[in-house]
Scaffold this active site. Structure first.
Site, PDB file in Angstrom:
ATOM      1  N   ARG A 101       0.835  -1.206   0.000  1.00  0.00           N
ATOM      2  CA  ARG A 101       0.000   0.000   0.000  1.00  0.00           C
ATOM      3  C   ARG A 101       0.874   1.262   0.000  1.00  0.00           C
ATOM      4  NH1 ARG A 101      -2.642  -4.207   2.682  1.00  0.00           N
ATOM      5  NH2 ARG A 101      -4.482  -4.762   1.455  1.00  0.00           N
ATOM      6  N   TYR A 124      -2.708  -5.914  15.650  1.00  0.00           N
ATOM      7  CA  TYR A 124      -2.649  -5.129  14.419  1.00  0.00           C
ATOM      8  C   TYR A 124      -2.291  -3.694  14.805  1.00  0.00           C
ATOM      9  CZ  TYR A 124      -4.339  -8.535  11.003  1.00  0.00           C
ATOM     10  OH  TYR A 124      -4.442  -9.604  10.143  1.00  0.00           O
ATOM     11  N   PHE A 125      -1.088  -3.288  14.460  1.00  0.00           N
ATOM     12  CA  PHE A 125      -0.612  -1.989  14.904  1.00  0.00           C
ATOM     13  C   PHE A 125      -0.967  -0.859  13.942  1.00  0.00           C
ATOM     14  CE2 PHE A 125       2.952  -4.182  17.525  1.00  0.00           C
ATOM     15  CZ  PHE A 125       1.994  -4.631  18.422  1.00  0.00           C
ATOM     16  N   ASP A 126      -1.791  -1.148  12.927  1.00  0.00           N
ATOM     17  CA  ASP A 126      -2.371  -0.068  12.131  1.00  0.00           C
ATOM     18  C   ASP A 126      -3.663   0.432  12.780  1.00  0.00           C
ATOM     19  OD1 ASP A 126      -3.022  -2.758  11.381  1.00  0.00           O
ATOM     20  OD2 ASP A 126      -4.292  -1.974   9.790  1.00  0.00           O
ATOM     21  N   ASP A 182      -5.938 -15.036   2.193  1.00  0.00           N
ATOM     22  CA  ASP A 182      -7.016 -14.410   2.954  1.00  0.00           C
ATOM     23  C   ASP A 182      -7.943 -13.604   2.048  1.00  0.00           C
ATOM     24  OD1 ASP A 182      -4.831 -12.585   2.526  1.00  0.00           O
ATOM     25  OD2 ASP A 182      -5.835 -11.188   3.869  1.00  0.00           O
ATOM     26  N   GLU A 183      -9.119 -13.335   2.560  1.00  0.00           N
ATOM     27  CA  GLU A 183     -10.075 -12.394   1.969  1.00  0.00           C
ATOM     28  C   GLU A 183     -10.220 -12.588   0.457  1.00  0.00           C
ATOM     29  OE1 GLU A 183      -9.550  -8.756   5.169  1.00  0.00           O
ATOM     30  OE2 GLU A 183      -8.248  -8.767   3.414  1.00  0.00           O
ATOM     31  N   TRP A 240      -0.427  -3.010   8.699  1.00  0.00           N
ATOM     32  CA  TRP A 240      -0.787  -2.740   7.308  1.00  0.00           C
ATOM     33  C   TRP A 240      -0.606  -1.251   7.036  1.00  0.00           C
ATOM     34  CZ3 TRP A 240      -1.212  -7.165   4.823  1.00  0.00           C
ATOM     35  CH2 TRP A 240      -1.535  -8.307   5.560  1.00  0.00           C
ATOM     36  N   TRP A 244      -5.472 -14.797  12.288  1.00  0.00           N
ATOM     37  CA  TRP A 244      -5.724 -13.372  12.538  1.00  0.00           C
ATOM     38  C   TRP A 244      -7.188 -13.099  12.879  1.00  0.00           C
ATOM     39  CZ3 TRP A 244      -8.645  -9.869   9.403  1.00  0.00           C
ATOM     40  CH2 TRP A 244      -9.168 -10.430   8.227  1.00  0.00           C
ATOM     41  N   GLU A 268      -1.953   0.998   4.717  1.00  0.00           N
ATOM     42  CA  GLU A 268      -2.882   1.833   3.966  1.00  0.00           C
ATOM     43  C   GLU A 268      -2.783   3.310   4.343  1.00  0.00           C
ATOM     44  OE1 GLU A 268      -3.680  -1.107   5.250  1.00  0.00           O
ATOM     45  OE2 GLU A 268      -5.243  -2.143   4.092  1.00  0.00           O
TER      46      GLU A 268
END
Length: 736
Positions: free
Chosen positions: A149, A406-408, A314-315, A456, A381, A458
């Site tokens: 990203r 998740y550190f975002d 995933d996803e 992540w 996750w 983004e």
């Protein structure tokens, strides 16, 4: 000179000074000895085993930066000792004139050296003599960086690896491909560099906003294979394994833009310009898809010497597969029940290829869909329970729960925080995480090999912002991964973290300093009414608050009696620390009343029903614990006023963020009752905005109020997340 240095250090760190060690992660055993040891560039490092050369070289570089070079230095000796059990275990003995690091392997010596460097940096005037015995809890301690990203330089990655090693995190998970960009050079497929590595523009702000706004600037880049080799060599030197992730079968927009024949429809496709999950994925019915991915991995695998290859998994929406003739043929030919089984086929086929190359496959926990592949390692996750289930099937598992690691996610609920993905993951929440609760089945334990933190990118467009999100939460994670069970102490960790602020500053790291901020807790006290309690982890603080133009010193919870705003600040010795705390209150007749819900809130929005009537409206970031979220379910709430009340208006708040699958209710209904059994509908004038439904009516008297909000149900075709359950997000129900 030495006394001057110690005095300066005391001034810098106050109560966190040399009287207590500040090692992170906390060592298993620490015994204080008599005396002080000085180490500097004059130190001689002695070792007999050639494998210790790396650690000696890196330790020597750290010693060169010592400020005590004018003083004699103690000698440092590395000893290979088979009695030190565990490849990463070490014994460190610091005496006034000698330091000994003993371990059964070069990795253990390296970690002993990292502990020694931490002692030097947090005790610059001289290290207090001590004996340390130390070993990790988990063999796998990982951290993921997403460069798809937003891409980060090789120099940034090297510094990141330095810090992983410094805090004894032994795995760097490099997320290299995704919808928004392909970041690794594949020489056989030049369009991955020319097309897939770039997007035409990037979304501005949060993806929940509608309509989306864009910056109009082309963005992208990739790492050459030579740069990849450089990063891996750097990590290997520091005992950090590097795992590449090449996403499949989903998150493939960038690759499809470069090679449209790999998709089910043939395109055209574009590298994604905003964040999310997209229906266009690699076609599982097309043999050329597997040829492409195998050729890609044929170039990736030789670059990475470690044992693992991560394929994502995933996803992956099944929309295209369910309508693709080739995918249908594949399902029929392979006797696959549905598209979930097709995903399992896809992963199994790729795992067989990876295994044939002498590597092991890792995937996110969706790889369990349709049946788990034979030898795959599962990175859980979506919840630790999925990992436990996989471990019971004798698969290696790495726990990585989104809501904690998740550190975002936001690390403060202050609206002054920079935009982040979602959620609220504060420092203590990370530290308090227990990967293996006491009720975990014993037969699962051997297969839970470790834990991983993920960030992540983004919303992390700059290196400074990325570091702000990593630290200090990465330090708390490091301690969870290293320390034995039942040995954590947050107050002690927080003390050591204070000393490491100066360490990170010296290392040029832009860390977050928000863990000491004022925190407000709203509760209803039957005898006192609505109460706001303020707290922070700062010692010797003075808190002042202001409401309705009056400022007071805080000493006990504040009683809220009317609508308005409360602001508060904290000072230590006259200096104001951190941002101003602000909270709005809206008082109404339902405050503190009992609320019964027919359907329980779910996921990250499983708040207690009391938040619906606590006078606090949830923020537009929906990360403050004030929102009740219903996935696919209606909300049916009954409020008990305890005695008959006259009511004339009800106002209900909700969220309408389609890009987050959050939809406003399709219908709002209100009912009243005197006995809680027989309810009568009430109607009146309705006013609606994007976030509120207000209904005013002729005053009625009732003890009970029922509120029913109809969920959208399933996200309709053409909308983001089509086919998935819609979220109904509800907050304050104001009754007047």
């Amino acid at each position: 000179m030495r006394n001057i240095v110690v005095v300066v250090f005391l001034l810098m760190f106050g109560k966190y000074a040399v009287a207590q060690n500040a090692i992170i992660p906390k060592v298993n055993q620490y015994t204080a000895l008599q005396g002080t040891c000085v180490l500097n560039s004059r130190a001689v490092i002695d070792y007999q085993d050639a494998s210790f050369q790396r650690s000696a070289r890196l330790l020597k570089q750290a010693l060169e930066k010592s400020s005590t070079a004018s003083l004699p230095s103690a000698k440092i000796t590395f000893v290979k000792d088979a009695t030190v059990k565990g490849g990463e275990a070490y014994h460190l003995t610091v005496k006034p004139h000698e330091v000994v690091i003993a371990a059964s392997s070069d990795t253990g010596v390296f970690y002993g050296a990292q502990t020694l460097i931490q002692l030097m940096m947090t005790q610059p005037g001289g290290i207090k003599a001590c004996e340390i015995k130390d070993a990790p809890r988990f063999a796998y301690r990982g951290s993921m960086v997403d460069v798809s990203r937003h891409m980060f330089s090789v120099a940034f990655l090297k510094q990141y690896i330095d810090l992983l090693a410094f805090y004894k995190i032994n795995t760097f998970h490099w997320h290299l491909t995704d919808d928004q960009g392909w970041r690794i050079e594949i020489k056989r497929y030049p369009q991955l560099q020319n097309v897939a590595a770039y997007r035409d523009q990037t979304i501005i702000g949060h993806k929940k906003e509608s309509p989306h706004r864009f910056d109009g600037k082309r963005y992208g880049g990739y790492y050459t294979q030579e740069q990849v080799k450089e990063v891996i060599a750097y990590a290997t030197e520091r005992y950090v394994a590097v795992i590449p992730e090449i996403e499949m079968p989903g998150h493939a927009s960038a690759a499809l833009a470069a090679y449209p024949y790999l998709g089910c429809t043939g395109g055209p496709y574009k590298t994604a310009q905003f964040w999310g999950i997209f229906d266009d994925v690699f076609c599982a019915g097309n043999d050329s898809t597997f040829t492409f991915l195998e050729n890609v991995l044929d170039e990736v695998i030789p670059l990475f010497p470690g044992q693992y290859i991560h394929i994502g998994g995933d996803e992956c929406p099944k929309v295209r597969w369910n309508n693709c003739p080739k995918c249908k043929q594949r399902m029929q030919r392979e006797h696959l029940a549905d598209a979930h089984a097709l995903q399992s086929y896809f992963v199994r086929r790729m795992e067989k290829f990876v295994n044939a190359k002498g590597k092991r496959l890792i995937g996110w926990d969706e790889i369990v869909e349709g049946g788990l592949t034979p030898n795959a390692t599962v990175m859980a996750w979506n919840g630790d329970h999925i990992g436990i289930e996989a471990a019971l099937q004798k698969h290696d598992v790495i726990l990585s729960p989104e809501s904690i690691l998740y550190f975002d996610y936001y690390q403060s609920t202050s609206l002054q925080e920079p935009v982040a993905a979602a959620g609220y993951t504060y420092l203590k929440k990370v530290y308090d995480y227990e990967p293996i609760p006491a009720n975990t089945p014993a037969e699962a334990l051997p297969y839970i090999i470790g834990i991983q933190a993920n960030t992540w990118s983004e919303y992390l467009s700059t290196p400074a912002h990325a570091q702000y999100m990593y630290y200090p939460r990465m330090l708390a994670f490091a301690e969870v991964a290293w320390q034995p069970v039942n040995s954590k102490d947050y107050n002690d960790f927080h003390r050591r973290w204070q000393a490491h602020k100066q360490v990170l500053t010296k290392l040029g790291v832009h860390y977050a300093d928000v863990d000491d901020e004022l925190i407000g807790k709203v509760q209803y006290n039957p005898s006192k009414g609505l109460q706001l309690a303020l707290s922070s982890s700062l010692d010797n603080k003075t808190i002042q608050y202001t409401t309705h133009g009056i400022t007071k010193k805080y000493s006990s919870p504040i009683t809220i009696t009317k609508s308005g705003e409360v602001t508060a600040t904290q000072t230590v010795n006259g200096k104001t620390f951190h941002r101003t705390y602000t909270q709005q209150f809206t008082m109404h007749k339902a405050i503190g009343k009992k609320v019964t819900l027919k359907n329980a809130p779910k996921g990250n929005y499983a708040a207690d029903a009391s938040v619906l009537v606590n006078g606090v409206r949830g923020s537009h970031r929906y990360n403050d614990g004030q929102w009740c979220g219903f996935s696919g379910d209606n909300m049916e709430a009954v409020i008990d006023f305890e005695k008959s009340q006259s009511i004339r208006q009800v106002k209900t708040s909700f969220l309408d963020y389609h890009w987050q699958r959050m939809w406003r209710p399709t219908e709002v209904q209100y009912f009243v009752s005197d006995d809680g059994q027989n309810f009568t509908p009430i109607t009146g004038k309705v006013e609606e905005t994007n976030l509120y439904h207000t209904q005013s009516f002729t005053p009625v008297k009732a003890r009970y109020l029922k509120v029913i909000l109809q969920n959208k149900g399933i996200v309709p075709p053409g909308e983001y997340g089509a086919g998935a359950k819609a979220w109904l997000m509800v907050d304050e129900i104001e009754v007047n």
